[in-house]
Scaffold this active site. Structure first.
Site, mmCIF file in Angstrom:
data_model
loop_
_atom_site.group_PDB
_atom_site.id
_atom_site.type_symbol
_atom_site.label_atom_id
_atom_site.label_comp_id
_atom_site.label_asym_id
_atom_site.label_seq_id
_atom_site.Cartn_x
_atom_site.Cartn_y
_atom_site.Cartn_z
ATOM 1 C CB ILE A 1 -1.331 0.187 0.940
ATOM 2 C CG1 ILE A 1 -2.050 0.933 0.526
ATOM 3 C CG2 ILE A 1 -0.643 0.566 2.601
ATOM 4 C CD1 ILE A 1 -2.745 0.234 -1.020
ATOM 5 C CB ALA A 2 4.492 1.709 1.529
ATOM 6 N NE ARG B 171 11.065 -5.168 8.222
ATOM 7 C CZ ARG B 171 9.884 -6.239 8.578
ATOM 8 N NH1 ARG B 171 9.583 -7.382 9.144
ATOM 9 N NH2 ARG B 171 9.969 -7.028 6.792
ATOM 10 C CG HIS C 252 -0.852 0.731 12.228
ATOM 11 N ND1 HIS C 252 -1.414 1.168 11.846
ATOM 12 C CD2 HIS C 252 0.506 -0.117 11.218
ATOM 13 C CE1 HIS C 252 -1.688 0.830 11.181
ATOM 14 N NE2 HIS C 252 -0.847 0.146 10.736
ATOM 15 C CE LYS D 110 -7.879 -0.267 6.938
ATOM 16 N NZ LYS D 110 -7.067 -1.420 5.460
HETATM 17 N N1 LIG Z 1 -5.256 2.619 1.975
HETATM 18 C C1 LIG Z 1 -5.865 1.274 1.459
HETATM 19 O O1 LIG Z 1 -6.467 1.283 1.075
HETATM 20 C C2 LIG Z 1 -5.651 -0.116 2.674
HETATM 21 C C3 LIG Z 1 -5.523 -0.896 1.334
HETATM 22 C C4 LIG Z 1 -4.442 -2.414 2.334
HETATM 23 C C5 LIG Z 1 -3.491 -2.307 3.293
HETATM 24 N N2 LIG Z 1 -3.962 -0.787 3.944
HETATM 25 C C6 LIG Z 1 -2.760 -0.864 4.992
HETATM 26 O O2 LIG Z 1 -1.834 -0.486 5.300
HETATM 27 C C7 LIG Z 1 -0.916 -1.083 6.134
HETATM 28 C C8 LIG Z 1 -0.133 -2.120 5.462
HETATM 29 O O3 LIG Z 1 -0.947 -2.970 4.441
HETATM 30 P P1 LIG Z 1 0.016 -3.354 3.296
HETATM 31 O O4 LIG Z 1 -1.070 -4.276 2.667
HETATM 32 O O5 LIG Z 1 1.028 -2.554 2.211
HETATM 33 O O6 LIG Z 1 1.416 -4.808 3.902
HETATM 34 P P2 LIG Z 1 2.778 -5.831 3.243
HETATM 35 O O7 LIG Z 1 2.069 -4.790 1.504
HETATM 36 O O8 LIG Z 1 2.360 -6.534 3.966
HETATM 37 O O9 LIG Z 1 3.779 -4.314 4.023
HETATM 38 C C9 LIG Z 1 3.680 -3.749 5.211
HETATM 39 C C10 LIG Z 1 5.354 -3.010 4.704
HETATM 40 O O10 LIG Z 1 5.572 -3.242 6.164
HETATM 41 C C11 LIG Z 1 7.038 -3.467 6.887
HETATM 42 N N3 LIG Z 1 7.201 -4.554 8.390
HETATM 43 C C12 LIG Z 1 7.562 -3.875 9.125
HETATM 44 N N4 LIG Z 1 7.626 -5.118 10.092
HETATM 45 C C13 LIG Z 1 7.381 -5.966 10.057
HETATM 46 C C14 LIG Z 1 6.846 -7.287 10.146
HETATM 47 N N5 LIG Z 1 6.672 -7.342 12.000
HETATM 48 N N6 LIG Z 1 5.394 -7.802 9.189
HETATM 49 C C15 LIG Z 1 5.845 -7.719 8.229
HETATM 50 N N7 LIG Z 1 6.047 -6.699 8.174
HETATM 51 C C16 LIG Z 1 6.618 -5.604 8.254
HETATM 52 C C17 LIG Z 1 7.988 -4.399 5.676
HETATM 53 O O11 LIG Z 1 8.571 -3.008 4.923
HETATM 54 P P3 LIG Z 1 9.870 -3.495 4.925
HETATM 55 O O12 LIG Z 1 10.317 -4.624 5.302
HETATM 56 O O13 LIG Z 1 10.197 -2.568 3.972
HETATM 57 O O14 LIG Z 1 10.513 -2.702 6.443
HETATM 58 C C18 LIG Z 1 6.214 -4.517 4.780
HETATM 59 O O15 LIG Z 1 6.507 -4.381 3.309
HETATM 60 C C19 LIG Z 1 -2.053 -2.042 7.261
HETATM 61 O O16 LIG Z 1 -2.204 -1.355 8.043
HETATM 62 C C20 LIG Z 1 -3.126 -1.807 5.992
HETATM 63 O O17 LIG Z 1 -4.364 -1.930 7.042
HETATM 64 C C21 LIG Z 1 -4.411 -0.102 3.496
#
Ligand SMILES: NC(=O)c1ccc[n+]([C@@H]2O[C@H](COP(=O)([O-])OP(=O)(O)OC[C@H]3O[C@@H](n4cnc5c(N)ncnc54)[C@H](OP(=O)(O)O)[C@@H]3O)[C@@H](O)[C@H]2O)c1
Length: 344
Positions: free
Chosen positions: A33-34, A55, A97, A115
């Site tokens: 999502i980033a 990380r 978070h 969120k």
């Molecule tokens: N606004 C929207 O439309 C939307 C949609 C989906 C999700 N979200 C929200 O966005 C957030 C992230 O979701 P995502 O789907 O982007 O997740 P994701 O692809 O799994 O990415 C999360 C990132 O967090 C970092 N991280 C730090 N500690 C971690 C750990 N212990 N385990 C796994 N990852 C860790 C990692 O980045 P590094 O390894 O690079 O540090 C990982 O790539 C959540 O709060 C989710 O609810 C929002």
């Protein structure tokens, strides 16, 4: 007023993201999502992602090359210390978070936290108290609140176009591939449908109806112990109810219907992403509104930039109290569903 004039007037409710001031964003967590947030900032606002925290340096570099060319890459600690970063976007799993928002606040940065804001209301209080002490801006990234179709619907409801709102029915269900280590299914990463996607229809109902007097939730859990499927009923005094279904195991269309005493509004397409809607009146009248724009995260990013420029520590569209009220409802529903995260 003609229908066309009415729609032009409600369209004004969502300001153009390109008109917001430019700020430097730091993205904390190089995940999925980033990436879409960074793309939206880069293409649809005057701001730029100037730093990426990961990380893993290799993953951070790859992310920057794809989504934020020219951005510096470093650890989370280096990111929050970067003087070019005005605001940090926390895009890590819900379990992290609180710690990551506190890290940014301690460095004196403004913060946009994905969120659900934290795992529970107590953690939200910790973050917001720290922000109050530091005098920095913090907002939960409830992107829906800033989207054009939602601004238009709010304006129509405020004008009494569908009478009094007596019901909101919202549905957000996704079939995620079962993987016990993914953030969706892992209790240690605060997984489950409610915090990930059910939060959208709950927040939507509360945006229109306020804080519920009663929360009733039923459902069942995954083998890992997070909520798989649930139905949540909310009662707002003697004036309105909301019903929400959410799931991590069903590829259902995402929808919202707002029932009023004089008509109803049905959101077309993906209700929590930029889309259109249909208004139907009790006398048989029916009008469609086309509200499609790309992605939509530029609207929340622009709101952050505007608030920071104005010296505000919170947004009126997603205030600190809104986040606390929402977290309290999620806590109540999760308690009834029997979902407890490790360490809570
Ligand atoms: N606004 C929207 O439309 C939307 C949609 C989906 C999700 N979200 C929200 O966005 C957030 C992230 O979701 P995502 O789907 O982007 O997740 P994701 O692809 O799994 O990415 C999360 C990132 O967090 C970092 N991280 C730090 N500690 C971690 C750990 N212990 N385990 C796994 N990852 C860790 C990692 O980045 P590094 O390894 O690079 O540090 C990982 O790539 C959540 O709060 C989710 O609810 C929002």
């Amino acid at each position: 007023m003609t229908y066309g004039e009415l729609m032009i007037s409600v369209l004004d409710a969502a300001p153009d993201p390109m008109s917001a001031p430019a700020i430097g964003w730091g993205v904390l967590g190089a995940g999925r999502i980033a990436g879409s947030f960074s793309d939206a900032v880069g293409t649809s606002t005057r701001s730029r992602v100037v730093a990426v925290g990961s990380r893993d340096a290799g993953r951070g570099r790859e992310f920057a090359d794809k989504h934020a060319p020219g951005a510096r890459v470093g650890s989370y600690e280096e990111l929050v210390a970067d003087p070019a970063v005005d605001a940090v976007y926390v895009a890590t799993p819900h379990s992290h978070h609180r710690d990551h928002a506190l890290l940014a606040v301690a460095a004196g940065k403004h913060v946009l936290v994905e969120k659900a804001f934290t795992r529970n209301a107590a953690e939200a209080v910790e973050v917001l108290n720290a922000a109050r002490r530091a005098g920095v801006f913090v907002m939960e990234a409830m992107k829906t609140r800033h989207l054009p179709h939602v601004a238009a619907i709010r304006a129509l409801v405020a004008r009494g176009e569908i009478g009094d709102v007596v019901s909101v029915t919202g549905n957000y269900q996704v079939a995620f591939p079962y993987d016990e280590t993914s953030r969706i299914f892992d209790p240690a990463l605060a997984g489950g449908a409610l915090l990930d996607i059910g939060v959208y229809p709950v927040a939507f109902a509360m945006d229109l109806l306020g804080v519920p007097d009663e929360v009733r939730a039923t459902g069942f859990l995954t083998r890992t112990g997070v909520d798989a499927q649930s139905a949540i009923a909310l009662r707002f005094g003697e004036r309105a109810v909301a019903s929400v279904t959410t799931s991590v195991q069903s590829p259902s269309p995402t929808s919202v219907t707002i029932g009023g005493t004089a008509g109803n509004i049905q959101i077309a397409g993906h209700a929590f992403a930029p889309t259109g809607f249909v208004v139907e009146w009790a006398d048989g009248g029916r009008k469609e509104f086309d509200g499609f724009v790309e992605d939509g995260k530029q609207y929340e990013a622009a709101e952050v930039a505007r608030c920071i420029a104005a010296g505000a520590v919170e947004s009126a569209r997603m205030s600190w109290q809104d986040t606390l009220d929402l977290m309290a409802v999620l806590d109540a529903a999760r308690g009834q569903l029997g979902v407890v995260y490790p360490g809570e």
